[in-house]
Enzyme design. Sequence first.
Site: not given
Lengths: 359, 359
Positions: B94, B182-183, B274, B323
Site C-alpha cells: 500500500v 480507511r484503516i 509506518r 510488520h
Amino acid sequence: MRRLTSIGSHLSAPTKHKIVLTRDLGPDIMPMLTTRTDIELVTWPDESAPCTREWLLQNAPGAAGIIILLSMAVDDELMDAAGPNLKAVSTMSVGYEHVDVAALGKRGVRLGYTPDVLTDAVADVSIMLALMASRNDGRSLTLAKDGLWPSFTWAPFAFCGPQLSVTPERPELTVGFIGFGRISHATLRRLVPFGVTNVLYATRPGAKADPVQDAKFAETFGVKEVKRASHEELAAKSDVVFVLAPGGPETKHVINEAFLKGMKKTAVIVNAGRGTLVDSDALAKALKEGWIWGAGLDVIEGEPNVGKDHPLVQEPKCVLLPHIGSATHETRRAMASRAVRNILAGIHDQEMEAEVKTK
Amino acid sequence: MRRLTSIGSHLSAPTKHKIVLTRDLGPDIMPMLTTRTDIELVTWPDESAPCTREWLLQNAPGAAGIIILLSMAVDDELMDAAGPNLKAVSTMSVGYEHVDVAALGKRGVRLGYTPDVLTDAVADVSIMLALMASRNDGRSLTLAKDGLWPSFTWAPFAFCGPQLSVTPERPELTVGFIGFGRISHATLRRLVPFGVTNVLYATRPGAKADPVQDAKFAETFGVKEVKRASHEELAAKSDVVFVLAPGGPETKHVINEAFLKGMKKTAVIVNAGRGTLVDSDALAKALKEGWIWGAGLDVIEGEPNVGKDHPLVQEPKCVLLPHIGSATHETRRAMASRAVRNILAGIHDQEMEAEVKTK
C-alpha cells in the site's frame, strides 16, 4: 441472629464481627474495611506471598466472615475451624470450584462471589487471544522481541495466518461458543464488526433448542444466524471457537481429541473460561499435527504449575497467558470492592450484590 | 503504443511483453502469470531470499513491467536499466516510499499499488496491539511461555493493566487517530463495541476542521463525538492513540517527546502505520519513565534492522511485531493477485485497479 463471642484476642469485643482477610487488597480497597468500627479485621500479613492454609485454619476460629481468593479451598475442615460464628464466605472470583458449597449449605453459611464485573475485561482478552492465535505462525509474535528480525528474510506469505475479519475471499465468519453466558455475549458483541455472520453455541448437555430465542439473539447482535448446535457441528463449522463455560466435573475435557479433529484446519480455539474444559494433551497434538491453526489460552489445566516442559508451553502455535482475563486495574478494584461489600452484607444479614445459593 | 523488441532471450518474441517478477508469488497466484501466452516472465529464482539489486538491474532491460515488493528501490538507475519498453511498475504494497514517483513520471511509466485490500487485516492487528499493549505489564504476555508461571506469586493486582473497554469506574473511552483514512475508520468500527465515546483525529498540518463532516462521522460510527484536534489535545485526552498515517518526510517523528509527555500515564500508543512516524528514542524514554502505560508496534524506524540491543526491543512495556499488519493468507493473496492484475493492465494500457498518478 447468632451472637459473636469473645475469641481471646484483646481486640475483639462482643459487638465486633471478626473478618479474616486472606490477602491485602491494596490502598484503594483496604479503607473499606480498616475504617469500620464494627469489625475486627485479621489480615494475612505477607503482601508478597499467598496466605497459607495453616495460617487460615489458625485464624479462622470465631470469624463471622472470611474473604478468600480463587486458589484457597473452602471445605469442612475450614468450616469446623471457624466454628458456629461463621456467617459468610466471600470469594473475589467469578468461579467457585474451590468452595465446597454443600459444606457451607449444611451450616447455613452464605457465599458471595464477583460475577458480572469482570465480563468486559475477560471479553477483551478473548478478542485479543483470537487475534493472537490467528496471527501467530509460531514466530510472528516473538521474533522481533527475540532480536531475530534483522536475520529474517521477508517473503510474500511469511508470517501469515488466517484472517479473523471477513475478506472478499472468505465473506462469512462463523464463531462457536462453548458456553453462551454473559462473557460469550460480550465477546460476540466485540466480534460483530469483524464481520461475524453465523454463531453456533453449545451449553449443558440436553439443553433444548429454542429457535425463537435464537432468532432474537441474531437480531440483537446483528448477525445472520445464532443457533444452538451439537459439539460436532460447532467444531466443523466454526472459524473461531471460544471456550467460555464454567469449570467442574461436568465440563471436564469437553474439548478433546474428537472435537479438535472435527475442527477446520484454519480455525483457532480460545479458552478464557476454565483450564479443565480443554484436554491439554489433545490440544498439543492437534497443534503439532496441524488439525487446527492455533490456540490462545488464558487458562490451562493444572495452572499455575505449568512449567517450561509442558507440551503447550513448548508448542509454538499455542499462545498462553497466565490467567489475566480479569487483570485490569478497573476490574480488579471492582471485584475486590464487591467482595468486601458481599462480606459486609453477609455478616449483617443483608442482601449481597452477588450470592451463590448454598442450600 | 511502443513495440517490444527482442532482447536476446530465446523465449522472447515480438508479441510477448517481458515482465520481471522479483519474487515467486506462490502456487495460488503464479498461474495468473505462468499460464499466459502474451508475456515472457522472468522470475527471481530463489524462493528463500529476496531479489538482489544486481539481478534486478541485469534482468530489467527490455521489460514492459516490473513487479516489486516493499523493500526494493525503484529509481532512475532501474528505469535506465529497463529502457524505453517499460510501461508499468507494480508494487505489492500500500505504501510506495520505495518508489521514486517522479522518476517514473518523467518517463511516462505507470505505478500500480495495492491499497484497500489490506485495510481489514491491518485494522485487526491494530485492535490486537491496543489490547496487547494495555494488558502487557512487562511480564504478563510472556511469563507463561517462558515457563515462569509456577514460580509466580499471584496477587489481587498482579499483571494488571488499564482496561480497554469502558467500566463503571471509567465510563468514557477516548480514542485518538494520527491519520484518519480507511484503516483508521476500520479500526474505529471494530473498537466501537468496546465502548468508544469520543474520537479525536489529526491529519496533515493546516487541514481545516469540518464540523459537519465530523458530525456525520459520529453518527456513522455510533459514538458521541468525532473531532479534528490538535496533536496537543489528542495526546492529552486519548486513552489509546493509533498511528495510522503514511510515512515520508512530512510525517517523520510526529510522535516525539513533546507528544508522548502530553499523553495520559494510563494511555497506550499503537503504530501500525509506518515506523518513521514515531521517534523510537523518545518512545523508549516515555515507556521507561512511565509517561505512558505501553506501546504496541507493528512497524518501527529502521526495520528490519532492529536487533536485540534496540531500546524498544529491550523495553518490557513495548510489544513489537515484525510488520505483520497485512500478513494473512487471504490478504496477501489479494495483494499479490492485485499486483499481478495491475501489471497486466499496465502493459496493455488498461485501467489499473489501483494506480498512483506518476505525473
